[in-house]
Design a protein around this motif. Structure first.
Motif, PDB file in Angstrom:
ATOM      1  N   GLY A 229      -4.023   4.268   6.981  1.00 29.25           N
ATOM      2  CA  GLY A 229      -2.535   3.904   7.239  1.00 29.25           C
ATOM      3  C   GLY A 229      -2.185   2.447   6.369  1.00 29.25           C
ATOM      4  N   PRO A 230      -1.150   2.213   6.097  1.00 28.76           N
ATOM      5  CA  PRO A 230      -0.496   1.288   5.298  1.00 28.76           C
ATOM      6  C   PRO A 230      -1.478  -0.109   5.350  1.00 28.76           C
ATOM      7  CG  PRO A 230       1.202   2.217   5.869  1.00 28.76           C
ATOM      8  CD  PRO A 230      -0.256   2.916   6.934  1.00 28.76           C
ATOM      9  N   GLY A 231      -1.865  -0.940   4.457  1.00 29.03           N
ATOM     10  CA  GLY A 231      -2.599  -2.195   4.746  1.00 29.03           C
ATOM     11  C   GLY A 231      -3.989  -2.186   5.038  1.00 29.03           C
ATOM     12  N   SER A 232      -4.499  -0.943   5.423  1.00 26.74           N
ATOM     13  CA  SER A 232      -6.004  -0.824   5.845  1.00 26.74           C
ATOM     14  C   SER A 232      -6.847  -0.882   4.761  1.00 26.74           C
ATOM     15  CB  SER A 232      -5.968   0.505   6.465  1.00 26.74           C
ATOM     16  OG  SER A 232      -5.896   1.969   5.449  1.00 26.74           O
ATOM     17  N   ASP A 233      -6.573  -1.299   3.573  1.00 26.92           N
ATOM     18  CA  ASP A 233      -7.539  -1.773   2.728  1.00 26.92           C
ATOM     19  C   ASP A 233      -7.935  -3.209   2.676  1.00 26.92           C
ATOM     20  OD1 ASP A 233      -5.078  -2.603   1.787  1.00 26.92           O
ATOM     21  OD2 ASP A 233      -5.491  -2.363  -0.346  1.00 26.92           O
ATOM     22  N   ARG A 234      -7.226  -3.881   3.608  1.00 27.39           N
ATOM     23  CA  ARG A 234      -7.649  -5.297   3.698  1.00 27.39           C
ATOM     24  C   ARG A 234      -7.977  -5.597   5.171  1.00 27.39           C
ATOM     25  NH1 ARG A 234      -4.063  -8.385   6.335  1.00 27.39           N
ATOM     26  NH2 ARG A 234      -1.984  -7.607   6.329  1.00 27.39           N
TER      27      ARG A 234
END
Length: 250
Positions: free
Chosen positions: A36-41
């Motif tokens: 999902g969006p933002g899941s890289d942080r």
């Protein structure tokens, strides 16, 4: 508990801005899967509370669950300080500094004592509203706490007041107390209490499970019964007990 009413303080941001920010944050939380969006942080989570979650370090257990089951990475900071109510935190330079200087936070979790009076309900609404307005970029959430072991019937009032505060402030509830009530009713052999109000390790584990589910939206079934905490400590439950608590938490 009876608390004198406190004068309400106006929030520093306009209502439309706050609504827009909360909608955006809620969308980000809902999409918090690995793809999902933002899941890289990591999701930055701040706990503000007292000994009910400090005793066994519920914030650390929640962080350990996220490490063990990487549905969404969490960066957890705890201001769970024994003896402090939300009004004490509000008046604390330390808390204000963490909110203002160490942000932005994605989620701010508020935990206070179990409110069983009308005055206490008004107090809770006032300070939940203050923290909501002081963290306009965050999803502020209120932890629904549990009733004392000596009188579980208090929970109906505790829940009624917390639900009312949630509706008045637009701040969602983390349904910890509901999970406790279910365990007390369905699994009386699992003792969630170390005293009349303070949690046992089982109670703290259940509290962290419900909180982790709120933050990630993922099922708690199959999570580890043994957790290694960020400070090097460890939480270990019998696997059968952990499985039943996971089933209750969802």
């Amino acid at each position: 508990m009876r608390v004198a009413p406190v004068a309400r303080r106006a929030g520093p941001r306009c209502a439309m801005l706050r609504i827009a920010v909360l909608l955006a944050t809620a969308f980000a939380l809902a999409c918090g899967s690995p793809s999902g969006p933002g899941s890289d942080r990591p999701l930055r989570v701040l706990f503000i509370g007292n000994s009910l979650i400090a005793l066994d370090d519920v914030p650390a257990i929640t962080a350990a669950l996220a490490t063990a089951a990487p549905v969404r990475r969490l960066e957890v900071r705890s201001l769970a300080i024994p003896g402090r109510m939300l009004r004490d935190h509000w008046d604390s330079d330390q808390t204000q500094g963490v909110l203002e200087q160490d942000g932005p936070w994605d989620v701010v979790i508020l935990q206070d004592v179990a409110v069983v009076s009308g005055e206490g309900r008004d107090y809770l609404e006032d300070y939940v509203g203050r923290f909501r307005d002081a963290a306009p970029g965050a999803q502020v959430a209120l932890m629904l706490v549990w009733a004392p072991k000596s009188d579980a019937s208090w929970f109906d009032v505790i829940r009624q007041h917390a639900t009312s505060v949630s509706a008045a402030t637009g701040v969602p509830l983390i349904p910890v107390g509901d999970a406790w009530q279910r365990v007390v009713a369905e699994h009386p052999d699992i003792n969630l209490y170390s005293s009349d109000i303070y949690p046992s390790t089982f109670g703290s584990y259940l509290t962290a499970l419900v909180t982790w589910r709120f933050l990630t939206g993922a099922t708690t079934t199959g999570l580890p019964a043994v957790l290694h905490l960020p400070d090097g400590g460890m939480v270990e439950l019998p696997p059968a007990v952990a499985a039943r608590l996971q089933e209750v938490a969802g």
